[in-house]
Scaffold this active site. Structure first.
Site, mmCIF file in Angstrom:
data_model
loop_
_atom_site.group_PDB
_atom_site.id
_atom_site.type_symbol
_atom_site.label_atom_id
_atom_site.label_comp_id
_atom_site.label_asym_id
_atom_site.label_seq_id
_atom_site.Cartn_x
_atom_site.Cartn_y
_atom_site.Cartn_z
ATOM 1 N N ASP A 11 0.631 -1.079 -0.356
ATOM 2 C CA ASP A 11 0.071 -0.138 0.368
ATOM 3 C C ASP A 11 1.056 1.267 -0.685
ATOM 4 O OD1 ASP A 11 -1.602 2.282 0.695
ATOM 5 O OD2 ASP A 11 -2.351 1.033 2.135
ATOM 6 N N TYR A 89 -4.115 9.228 0.192
ATOM 7 C CA TYR A 89 -3.260 9.237 1.307
ATOM 8 C C TYR A 89 -2.382 8.250 1.692
ATOM 9 C CZ TYR A 89 -5.024 8.464 6.281
ATOM 10 O OH TYR A 89 -4.919 8.134 7.256
ATOM 11 N N ASP A 130 -7.674 -7.574 0.592
ATOM 12 C CA ASP A 130 -7.331 -6.270 1.610
ATOM 13 C C ASP A 130 -8.149 -5.884 2.670
ATOM 14 O OD1 ASP A 130 -6.517 -3.450 2.232
ATOM 15 O OD2 ASP A 130 -8.002 -2.783 0.798
ATOM 16 N N TYR A 230 1.089 0.097 15.458
ATOM 17 C CA TYR A 230 0.071 -0.120 13.676
ATOM 18 C C TYR A 230 0.596 0.665 12.767
ATOM 19 C CZ TYR A 230 -3.979 -0.010 10.915
ATOM 20 O OH TYR A 230 -5.028 -0.637 9.248
ATOM 21 N N LYS A 233 -3.015 -2.274 7.813
ATOM 22 C CA LYS A 233 -3.103 -4.170 8.361
ATOM 23 C C LYS A 233 -1.667 -5.431 6.963
ATOM 24 C CE LYS A 233 -5.816 -6.305 10.678
ATOM 25 N NZ LYS A 233 -4.974 -7.153 11.719
ATOM 26 N N ASP A 234 -2.334 -6.082 7.290
ATOM 27 C CA ASP A 234 -1.268 -6.864 6.818
ATOM 28 C C ASP A 234 -1.528 -7.247 4.858
ATOM 29 O OD1 ASP A 234 0.598 -6.751 9.413
ATOM 30 O OD2 ASP A 234 -1.016 -8.608 9.473
HETATM 31 P P1 13P Z 1 -5.008 -0.807 4.871
HETATM 32 O O1 13P Z 1 -4.400 -1.374 5.916
HETATM 33 O O2 13P Z 1 -5.828 -1.359 3.501
HETATM 34 O O3 13P Z 1 -4.397 0.293 4.541
HETATM 35 O O4 13P Z 1 -6.964 -0.023 5.626
HETATM 36 C C1 13P Z 1 -5.647 1.072 7.184
HETATM 37 C C2 13P Z 1 -7.178 0.930 7.836
HETATM 38 O O5 13P Z 1 -7.272 1.943 8.781
HETATM 39 C C3 13P Z 1 -7.879 0.903 7.772
HETATM 40 O O6 13P Z 1 -9.247 1.472 8.442
HETATM 41 MG MG MG Z 2 -4.259 1.864 3.360
HETATM 42 MG MG MG Z 3 -4.764 -2.209 2.530
#
Ligand code: 13P
Ligand code: MG
Ligand code: MG
Ligand code: 13P
Length: 366
Positions: A11, A89, A130, A230, A233-234
């Site tokens: 990402d 973002y 995702d 944090y 996510k992975d």
């Molecule tokens: P991603 O790990 O896909 O960037 O999502 C993060 C997140 O906090 C979504 O609410």
């Molecule tokens: Mg993201």
């Molecule tokens: Mg993601």
């Protein structure tokens, strides 16, 4: 000569929150690989799943090859520059280190690779998810490779009659890879005992016991174990070879009709059902639901066919509706109980501080 398939995904920025990358960003990654990959890469394919961009490489350089990993890293850096220019973002979100050092493993991007002697026909599946983590593949892999309720070939095909070897990683162990090998069918209760815990134990690879060949390879990165906090996510990727000594394509897809509950969703802190989606899908409801895309390819002498989008079929529209219902149902209970992840899995440091402050305010009545 052996062929290597490598998926490297990250990402590196997205439009309007954690929704999807911009066309310009994707194009920057694609043209970087097309230009700089000449000579090293035999073929490649770039797609996105939610806000994650995955590059599938086909090459003859073997797993963990520095040239391929550097190419992916540099392509993501080039994409990050576009993300910054456009004010996207989370520009560079998954590039956790300042400079490349030999292999992207442990640097933020997720990696799944396998090396094999090509069969005369070599069909395989590319998966990218995702808003979830690597444990999301545990249940589908168990059902596709070890359960005759999902894999009819375990009953019908002599080429799978010896079962499969599961290599499972303890992702809580950060000083090196802690692995165990277990054999289906005789050790399926042990496999299930580990795979029930999606946050700690993750399938890294699966091998045929009929011919020893690799059948599946998944990414095992846990970003919060790398960054210590944090960062997102992975969002795991996976490769699965199909047909012959391996499950048929449809047997690997079958368990994805469950829409099983996984960790992730909003802020990586909730429980939500995994929705099978089409290629280049975006994210929406409650920064979710968690999604998975599957592209079927064949490879021959390192050259890829175009992908067949495995979840682009009327059957999966019905599954998507069912999964939307499951997502809505669990969201009705907001932060309560099973809807939000347990304290030790909460990805946001904020709650840790909050609990520390509240702890001071407790009084013990005698
Ligand atoms: P991603 O790990 O896909 O960037 O999502 C993060 C997140 O906090 C979504 O609410
Ligand atoms: Mg993201
Ligand atoms: Mg993601
Ligand atoms: P075909 O007869 O269409 O090749 O299908 C064979 C099969 O085994 C499908 O799972």
């Amino acid at each position: 000569m052996t062929t290597t398939l490598s998926i490297i995904k990250a990402d590196i920025g997205s439009i309007g929150g954690h929704i999807r990358p911009s066309e310009k960003l994707i194009q920057a990654v694609r043209s970087f690989v097309a230009e700089k990959g000449k000579g090293a890469v035999t073929d490649f394919f770039v797609s996105h799943t939610g806000d994650d961009i995955a590059i599938l490489f086909s090459h003859f350089l073997g797993k963990g090859n520095e040239k391929i990993h550097r190419l992916a890293w540099d392509a993501f850096v080039a994409g990050t520059n576009v993300a910054k220019e456009q004010g996207l973002y989370g520009a560079g979100q998954d590039l956790l280190k300042d400079s490349f050092s030999g292999n992207v493993k442990g640097m933020g991007p997720a990696v799944a690779e396998m090396e094999f002697e090509e069969r005369p026909n070599e069909p395989f599946l590319f998966f990218a998810a995702d808003k979830t983590d690597p444990g999301a593949y545990n249940l589908p892999l168990y059902l596709a490779f070890a359960d005759p309720m999902y894999n009819a070939g375990l009953i019908l095909s002599p080429s799978m009659n010896k079962g499969f070897k599961f290599v499972i990683m303890d992702v809580n162990h950060t000083e090196g890879d802690r692995l165990i090998e277990l054999h289906a069918p005789e050790e399926i209760y042990d496999i299930a005992a580990l795979l029930r815990d999606n946050q700690r134990f993750v399938v890294e690879a699966i091998y045929s016991r009929n011919n020893g060949d690799i059948g599946a390879a998944a990414s095992t990165t846990r970003l919060h174990n790398i960054a210590g906090k944090y960062t997102g996510k992975d969002d795991p990727v996976m490769l699965v070879r199909v047909q012959g000594a391996f499950p048929a394509t449809g047997e690997v897809l079958a368990p994805f009709n469950i829409g099983h509950y996984v960790a992730g969703f909003m802020r990586g802190s909730h429980t939500g059902p995994l929705m099978p989606v089409k290629m280049n899908s975006s994210i929406s409801y409650f920064d979710g639901p968690p999604v998975v895309c599957c592209l079927a390819f064949c490879v021959h002498n390192g050259k890829l066919t175009e992908p067949a989008d495995a979840f682009d079929h009327p059957y999966w529209d019905w599954v998507r509706n069912k999964v939307s219902r499951k997502a809505t149902d669990i969201r009705q209970q907001g932060f309560s109980g099973a809807a939000m992840l347990p304290y030790n899995e909460l990805e946001y440091g904020g709650i840790v501080e909050k609990m520390g402050v509240l702890d001071q305010r407790f009084i013990v009545k005698k």
